[in-house]
Enzyme design. Sequence first.
Site, mmCIF file in Angstrom:
data_model
loop_
_atom_site.group_PDB
_atom_site.id
_atom_site.type_symbol
_atom_site.label_atom_id
_atom_site.label_comp_id
_atom_site.label_asym_id
_atom_site.label_seq_id
_atom_site.Cartn_x
_atom_site.Cartn_y
_atom_site.Cartn_z
ATOM 1 N N ASP A 218 2.054 -1.320 11.895
ATOM 2 C CA ASP A 218 0.724 -1.791 11.468
ATOM 3 C C ASP A 218 0.468 -3.245 11.851
ATOM 4 O OD1 ASP A 218 0.158 0.673 10.382
ATOM 5 O OD2 ASP A 218 0.880 0.147 8.383
ATOM 6 N N ARG B 256 -6.249 1.722 17.905
ATOM 7 C CA ARG B 256 -5.992 0.277 17.802
ATOM 8 C C ARG B 256 -5.628 -0.346 19.139
ATOM 9 N NH1 ARG B 256 -3.004 0.064 11.910
ATOM 10 N NH2 ARG B 256 -4.975 0.055 10.768
ATOM 11 N N ARG C 158 -7.496 -3.421 9.659
ATOM 12 C CA ARG C 158 -6.558 -4.345 10.319
ATOM 13 C C ARG C 158 -7.137 -4.942 11.604
ATOM 14 N NH1 ARG C 158 -2.376 -3.550 6.832
ATOM 15 N NH2 ARG C 158 -1.784 -1.397 6.444
ATOM 16 N N LYS D 30 0.836 -1.206 0.000
ATOM 17 C CA LYS D 30 0.000 0.000 0.000
ATOM 18 C C LYS D 30 0.876 1.264 0.000
ATOM 19 C CE LYS D 30 -3.035 0.412 3.490
ATOM 20 N NZ LYS D 30 -2.860 1.625 4.280
ATOM 21 N N SER D 31 1.889 1.283 0.828
ATOM 22 C CA SER D 31 2.754 2.472 0.906
ATOM 23 C C SER D 31 3.401 2.761 -0.449
ATOM 24 C CB SER D 31 3.862 2.242 1.939
ATOM 25 O OG SER D 31 3.326 2.117 3.223
ATOM 26 N N GLN E 164 4.806 9.065 7.417
ATOM 27 C CA GLN E 164 3.877 9.942 6.697
ATOM 28 C C GLN E 164 4.289 11.404 6.840
ATOM 29 O OE1 GLN E 164 -0.117 9.063 7.935
ATOM 30 N NE2 GLN E 164 -0.050 6.972 7.125
ATOM 31 N N LYS F 179 -4.341 5.608 14.666
ATOM 32 C CA LYS F 179 -4.448 4.932 13.358
ATOM 33 C C LYS F 179 -5.909 4.990 12.890
ATOM 34 C CE LYS F 179 -0.133 4.067 13.009
ATOM 35 N NZ LYS F 179 0.650 4.784 11.983
HETATM 36 C C1 S3P Z 1 2.632 4.635 6.271
HETATM 37 C C2 S3P Z 1 3.200 4.968 7.468
HETATM 38 C C3 S3P Z 1 2.663 4.532 8.770
HETATM 39 C C4 S3P Z 1 1.690 3.377 8.625
HETATM 40 C C5 S3P Z 1 0.735 3.576 7.501
HETATM 41 C C6 S3P Z 1 1.471 3.731 6.181
HETATM 42 C C7 S3P Z 1 3.229 5.164 5.029
HETATM 43 O O1 S3P Z 1 1.988 5.622 9.376
HETATM 44 O O2 S3P Z 1 0.985 3.171 9.835
HETATM 45 O O3 S3P Z 1 -0.146 2.461 7.396
HETATM 46 O O4 S3P Z 1 2.898 4.664 3.935
HETATM 47 O O5 S3P Z 1 4.051 6.080 5.120
HETATM 48 P P1 S3P Z 1 2.803 6.713 10.265
HETATM 49 O O6 S3P Z 1 3.850 7.251 9.396
HETATM 50 O O7 S3P Z 1 1.805 7.768 10.630
HETATM 51 O O8 S3P Z 1 3.311 5.944 11.430
#
Ligand code: S3P
Length: 445
Positions: A324, A355, A400, A25-26, A173, A351
């Site tokens: 996650d 969670r 999740r 996904k990322s 993020q 999240k």
């Molecule tokens: C992600 C970073 C994570 C993760 C999310 C995807 C990303 O969040 O929990 O599912 O793609 O950069 P955080 O950066 O807020 O921890």
Amino acid sequence: MSQVKPLRSSFSGPLVGTVQVPGDKSISHRSLMLGAIAVGETVIHGLLEGEDVLHTAAAMRLLGAQADRDSDGVWRVRGVGLGALQEPAQVLDMGNSGTAARLLMGLVAAHPITCVFTGDASLNKRPMARVTKPLEQMGARFVGRSGGRLPLTVVGSDQLVPITYRLPVASAQVKSAILLAGLNTPGTTTVIEAEPTRDHTETMLRHFGATVTTERQEDGALAVTVTGQPELTGRSIHVPADPSSAAFPLVAALLRPGSEIVLKDVGMNPRRTGLYDTLIEMGADITFENQRDEAGEPVADLRVKHSRLRGVVVPADRAPSMIDEYPVLAAAAACAEGTTVMLGLKELRVKESDRLAMVADGLAACGVSREVGADDSLTVHGTGEPPKGGALIATAMDHRIAMSFLVLGTASAEPIQVDDGAFIETSFPGFVELMNGLGAKISEA
Ligand code: S3P
């Protein structure tokens, strides 16, 4: 999101077979975003076609890029070039996706356009000030609800000033939002992270032709610097299978006697592999076969065999590399022998749901003894026997939470029902079919 979809998972036999879970996904979000600001065509193989990523694709179209799926499932993105995103004529709806919202806010902040962001009820509760604060320091303007929450308007500018920003929370993020804003900003923009978070943005920026450097600081933190206004060129990308999705069949196979499964082409980025380290410490039989690199991202096939697990202490500094995966680790811990202590889980509270609370409540409903510490730790007492189960689990729009309790249901004495499995579509289309194909018993309730 479509209709509410209650699901039930029952005690199952062994899980057996070879499968590939959907794309990461990322990496999928980032490939669409960078493709949209590159010159020329980006060809994406294995893009995750989950709702979160489809929201990103729709947003990139509203911002002027073309993003289309060929009949063979390959995605082609025709970029507008850095700095040339157009002002969208409509609100950008990011659905359930924090990653889509936060990264895109960074990207549009460095364009002279105004964009309105919104999301579903879950996303509109989540904190955005962690992103708007550094972007405001660069010169972008935001008007949101209290706490900077969505719906929110970004007034971007192509005259931002580069900053050096030390992350107050370990968040890829936030790091990514700042680096993406730095892309269309003259000079160098630096993010300093005390704890290493996933580095897909950095890897992919380099793949598209940007200069991104890292430098270790005296205190051990890492400074990540992007040089503004590079030439980004469309690229070919092969998205690995998502380790955060692989985690669900992986844990189910560990829990069910007689299981042996192979998970193909799973991303092995060392900043994502904390769950494997933890499960192996717990006694899991996981082998990594056919290890290789794809566009800078390490990939392997995972062979997983049923294992008797024992409780361990999971240190707080491992959290960013498995952030996650705690809900499904909690399911494993509930079936392990002895006590598992997971430290440093504060970020789990912001999240798709809280969670930490949702996992703790769900475990208790399934007859599992657990405590939440004032320090945001979670302690789970396993007996080595199947938990009772037999509960209806609230999922609070969180994919999740739904998948983790369905995994727990495969190993519980009585079936576990989740109140809504519809949100599984955000990250793992085909989850029920894939799990049942391996031997799980998940059905509509
Ligand atoms: C992600 C970073 C994570 C993760 C999310 C995807 C990303 O969040 O929990 O599912 O793609 O950069 P955080 O950066 O807020 O921890």
